[in-house]
Design an enzyme around this catalytic site. Structure first.
Site, mmCIF file in Angstrom:
data_model
loop_
_atom_site.group_PDB
_atom_site.id
_atom_site.type_symbol
_atom_site.label_atom_id
_atom_site.label_comp_id
_atom_site.label_asym_id
_atom_site.label_seq_id
_atom_site.Cartn_x
_atom_site.Cartn_y
_atom_site.Cartn_z
ATOM 1 N N ARG A 1 -7.672 -3.361 0.443
ATOM 2 C CA ARG A 1 -7.749 -4.674 1.090
ATOM 3 C C ARG A 1 -8.826 -5.545 0.456
ATOM 4 N NH1 ARG A 1 -6.702 -6.301 6.403
ATOM 5 N NH2 ARG A 1 -6.359 -4.141 7.062
ATOM 6 N N ASN B 1 0.808 -1.220 0.000
ATOM 7 C CA ASN B 1 0.000 0.000 0.000
ATOM 8 C C ASN B 1 0.842 1.270 0.000
ATOM 9 O OD1 ASN B 1 -2.744 0.391 -0.255
ATOM 10 N ND2 ASN B 1 -3.065 0.915 1.882
ATOM 11 N N ASP C 1 -13.312 -1.977 7.881
ATOM 12 C CA ASP C 1 -13.884 -3.202 8.435
ATOM 13 C C ASP C 1 -15.349 -2.999 8.828
ATOM 14 O OD1 ASP C 1 -13.228 -1.415 10.380
ATOM 15 O OD2 ASP C 1 -11.789 -2.711 11.397
ATOM 16 N N ASP D 1 -3.933 -8.639 8.822
ATOM 17 C CA ASP D 1 -2.974 -7.546 8.948
ATOM 18 C C ASP D 1 -1.563 -8.106 8.977
ATOM 19 O OD1 ASP D 1 -4.913 -5.593 8.983
ATOM 20 O OD2 ASP D 1 -5.121 -5.616 11.173
ATOM 21 N N ASP D 2 -0.589 -7.227 8.675
ATOM 22 C CA ASP D 2 0.794 -7.696 8.639
ATOM 23 C C ASP D 2 1.383 -7.907 10.026
ATOM 24 O OD1 ASP D 2 0.908 -5.101 9.431
ATOM 25 O OD2 ASP D 2 2.278 -4.411 7.865
ATOM 26 N N ASP D 3 0.683 -7.507 11.081
ATOM 27 C CA ASP D 3 1.186 -7.730 12.436
ATOM 28 C C ASP D 3 0.298 -8.667 13.237
ATOM 29 O OD1 ASP D 3 -0.960 -6.060 12.583
ATOM 30 O OD2 ASP D 3 -0.041 -4.592 13.922
#
Length: 851
Positions: free
Chosen positions: A728, A697, A833, A744-746
């Protein structure tokens, strides 16, 4: 004997001798006791003290019991024997210690061999399990092929029609036109894609008379339509816009008919043509009443029975919002169910039925039987009686306070401005719509406008007059959104409205809102609906919806991905095999050529409804709770049940109906390379993973020396046009599975958690299944929304930072959901979301599932 006796008897003569003996004995006993005491007590103490003093001396030579040089203590023979014994025992102890150490080393080596054997056995079990899975999948594929037992069909060669085709034989009566005798199916093969050619109205004389807003809106929506083509020779359908005409221009029927017959592709009778007359006002001219349209279809908001051809012509909604979308912020909520007024009606009748019949003698000639009875007087009396009874709060006005809007003869004219009418309807539970007194007027733009406004603000329409032809009536089931009551039953209307339960009333209001949003609200929806109506009638499937082309960012892979023990420790739970074969994509949607027939009404009357209005997706549509069917391939499969099983069989088959299925991970990231790499490594060894799509992104590309982990499945890094959280949910063409795990990336999820969520989603494919939950509700004291992120037992949404959903929702989010919502997500850089949760719940009327 005598002396003894004397001594015993204590004779006098021997008394001194006896005393001496006694004294002597006592002395000896005392001495003996003292001597023993000295020997037993003092001598040990003295010896102990002496020995201690000698052993503690510094000189080695003074030690008596210490070690002595030259084996001085071994001089005595038995001492020598003891020394030899000691030396022998010491040697034996040394030998035993050496043997013990040797045995310990051998035991350690054997333990290492045992561990190696255990690992080899575990690896062999894993290999055996993978081979069993491959064999099982191969057997399943073989059974599927044997069950089909049919070769794959290729598309037939498309036959293009002749440029100057002779056409069909004309019907005996033009009013008898139907599809079978007035439509040329040869121009519209199943594989044609339904090409539509739109005439440029400005090239014809009547184009200069068109309302500028109507013409501009029509041209804009035609340019953006996926079916419109510029090649008229291959077109299946030809569309021409003839209205609305500007005031005070009056276009004569003969002149309009002449211009229509001069169209380049009219071909003498106008077959496969659609003439559209859109109306923005309640008194739009019925341009085509005395015009011979041949075999061309007519789409407009006003029809007389003499000109309307059921199943052929189309009743369309008026074009209220010409060049702008409706303001959804001003639309009232659907609750509370009951409003201030039970029902309302405002209108004024300009001309009675009798005067209309006297003036329009040509109408009488076309009528069969006696003229219809005029029930309007009875309706007025009955509604006024209900208002005067004060049993319920109603508002009926049969005289406009201001000048009424122009209307057709025998039609109830609209009162006031549109904004005033909408404010009254917002306070109305039901909105009465009285059809024209002339029953030959099957629909008018005035009635269509009342219907449009009622649906817009959530007032349930009550149409008095069963002869009316509502918009798109042969496709839409109006009984789910409106009440159509014959005029003779006007005395029973009050009872009928009172008998409706709140749940039924809310369902009708929701369905009316859905119909308005999908088929009435904008110029795009009206034009798309007209084309979809015709396309559905001739049984041509919708065109494929476009997918978002993924611009891949080149990257290097090869870094060996480790296994996080926290991620891999699953105990005795069998998560499933790690696929040893190439990734398996979900089957494409193959029922498009039959769905138009089999799902005729369900697709038009159920959310997400626009399935026939909009192009279809490559995967199955997610239908609502009223039609719980999902499927790929050649048939629907119901949600739940199926080929799963119980116990180990259920676990091995993942549940659901398709034992063989994978999912795609979509991971959104922004310039967090280290965090991203750690998250990707945690996916190593995850069963049923098809691929990972990393949505990059950031405008800044990843580092060139960044080495991406090798996790056993492809990693696709996609570059976006701008930094947006909406990325997304873009339906990337690289996503080849129905199931999407948005993460999510975390995010930290164990493999067993992901597998559990995947299994639950397969049993509820039309819902969001995820992990982090949130709660929202309307806060009455503060008159605002409450959003709570704390852990609680009350949850209403699931965040898409770790959630499964169907790819179909990605199409709806990106292409169908109003653009204003996506703009708000970009403005706040948040709430995507929430938008997805509301979208899915709005379509399915179901909450998400929290795991």
């Amino acid at each position: 004997m005598t002396g003894y006796t004397m001594l015993r008897n204590g004779g006098v003569g021997n008394g001194g001798q006896t005393c001496m003996l006694r004294w002597s004995n006592r002395i000896r006993l005392t001495w003996l006791s003292f001597t023993l005491f000295i020997i037993l007590v003092f001598f040990p103490l003295i010896a102990h003290y002496y020995l201690t003093t000698l052993d503690e001396a510094d000189e080695a030579g003074k030690r008596i019991f210490g070690p002595r040089a030259g084996n001085e203590l071994c001089e005595v023979k038995h001492v020598l024997d003891l020394c030899r014994i000691r030396e022998s025992v010491s040697e034996e102890l040394l030998q035993l210690e050496a043997k013990r150490q040797e045995l310990n080393s051998e035991i350690a080596k054997l333990n290492l061999k045992i561990e190696a054997c255990k690992k080899s056995i575990e690896n062999a079990k894993q290999d055996l399990l993978q081979l069993k899975n491959v064999i099982s999948q191969t057997e399943h594929s073989y059974k599927e092929l044997m069950a089909q037992n049919q070769p794959k069909l290729s598309l037939p060669i498309r036959l293009l029609p002749e440029k100057d085709d002779a056409g069909l034989p004309p019907p005996k009566v033009i009013r008898g036109c139907r599809l079978h005798n007035c439509f040329d199916y040869s121009r519209c093969p199943l594989t044609s894609g339904f090409p539509v050619y739109v005439y440029d109205s400005d090239q014809f004389a009547f184009g200069s008379y068109l309302d500028p807003l109507v013409k501009q809106a029509f041209q804009a929506t035609a340019r953006a339509n996926v079916y419109v083509t510029e090649n008229a020779d291959i077109a299946c359908l030809y569309v021409i816009l003839v209205g609305e005409i500007q005031e005070p221009v009056v276009l004569r029927p003969a002149e309009l008919e002449k211009q229509l017959y001069s169209l380049p592709h009219w071909r003498t009778d106008g077959h496969n043509h659609v003439i559209i007359n859109l109306s923005r006002k309640s008194d739009t001219q019925n341009l085509l009443y005395n015009v011979s349209t041949g075999r061309a279809m007519v789409a407009q908001s006003t029809f007389y029975a003499a000109q309307y051809r059921p199943g052929f012509d189309l009743v369309v909604s008026p074009l209220v919002h010409a060049m702008s979308e409706p303001n959804f912020m001003e639309i009232p909520p659907q609750v509370p169910v009951k409003r201030k007024y039970l029902f309302t009606f405002q209108g004024e009748k300009i001309e009675s039925l009798r005067s209309s019949l006297q003036e329009a003698r040509s109408f009488e000639e076309e009528m069969e039987g006696d003229p219809p009875a005029d029930y309007d007087d009875r309706i007025i009396a009955t509604l006024k009686a209900v208002q005067d009874s004060k049993l319920d709060q109603v508002l009926v006005e049969f005289t406009c306070k201001n000048q009424p809007k122009p209307s057709l003869p025998t039609e109830w004219a609209l009162c006031g401005e549109r904004e005033d009418r909408l404010e009254l309807l917002k306070l109305s539970t039901f909105a009465l719509i009285i059809t024209p007194g002339d029953s030959r007027l099957v629909i008018s733009s005035g009635c269509a406008t009342r219907l449009f406004e009622a649906l817009e603000v959530g007032a349930v329409p009550v149409v008095l007059g069963e002869q009316v032809q509502l918009p798109y009536q042969d496709m839409l089931q109006w009984n789910e959104a409106a009440l159509v009551v014959p005029k003779p039953r006007v005395t029973e209307v009050h009872f009928l409205l009172r008998s409706l339960s709140d749940s039924d009333l809310l369902a009708m209001r929701r369905q009316g809102r859905f119909l308005w949003e999908t088929y009435f609200s904008t110029a795009d929806s009206i034009f798309n609906t007209v084309l979809a109506m015709i396309r559905t009638r001739i049984q041509i499937p919708a065109a494929p919806i476009r997918e978002e082309a993924a611009a891949e960012i080149p990257h290097r892979s090869g870094k060996a991905a480790g296994t996080d023990p926290n991620m891999a420790d699953n105990g005795d739970l069998d998560l499933g095999p790690v696929e040893t074969e190439p990734p398996y994509a979900s089957p494409k949607y193959l029922r498009n050529f039959t769905l138009t027939v089999t799902d005729f009404y369900r697709s038009w009357n159920s959310a997400p409804g626009p399935f026939h209005l909009f192009p279809h997706t490559p995967f199955d549509p997610v239908l609502p709770s009223e039609a719980k069917f999902l499927g790929s391939g050649t048939g629907f499969r119901p949600i739940g049940g199926g080929a799963g099983g119980s116990g180990k069989e259920f676990q091995a088959a993942l549940g659901g109906n398709v034992p063989r299925e994978q999912f795609t991970v979509v991971m959104l990231t922004y310039e967090r390379e280290e965090v991203l790499m750690n998250s990707l490594e945690r996916l190593n060894g995850l069963p049923y993973l098809n691929k990972v799509v990393v949505v990059w992104n950031s405008p800044k590309l990843p580092s060139e020396d960044l080495l991406w982990p090798d996790i056993g499945v492809p990693i696709m890094v996609v570059r976006t046009e701008k930094n947006s959280l909406n990325n997304r949910f873009l339906p990337w063409n690289e996503i080849e599975t129905e199931a999407i795990l948005s993460i999510d990336d975390d995010a930290h999820l164990r493999h067993d958690e992901i597998m559990f969520g995947f299994r639950v989603w397969r049993e509820a494919r039309d819902r969001i299944v995820g992990f982090p939950g949130r709660y929202h509700a309307w806060d009455l004291p503060h008159q605002s929304w409450l959003y709570n992120s704390n852990y609680s037992c009350e949850l209403s949404m699931v965040l898409t930072g770790a959630a499964f959903f169907h790819k179909y929702y990605a199409y709806l989010y990106s292409y169908v959901m109003p653009q204003a919502i996506r703009d708000m997500v970009d403005e706040y850089i948040n709430c995507e979301d929430i938008a997805m949760n509301f979208l899915v719940s709005h379509i399915t009327r179901k909450p998400p599932i929290k795991k």
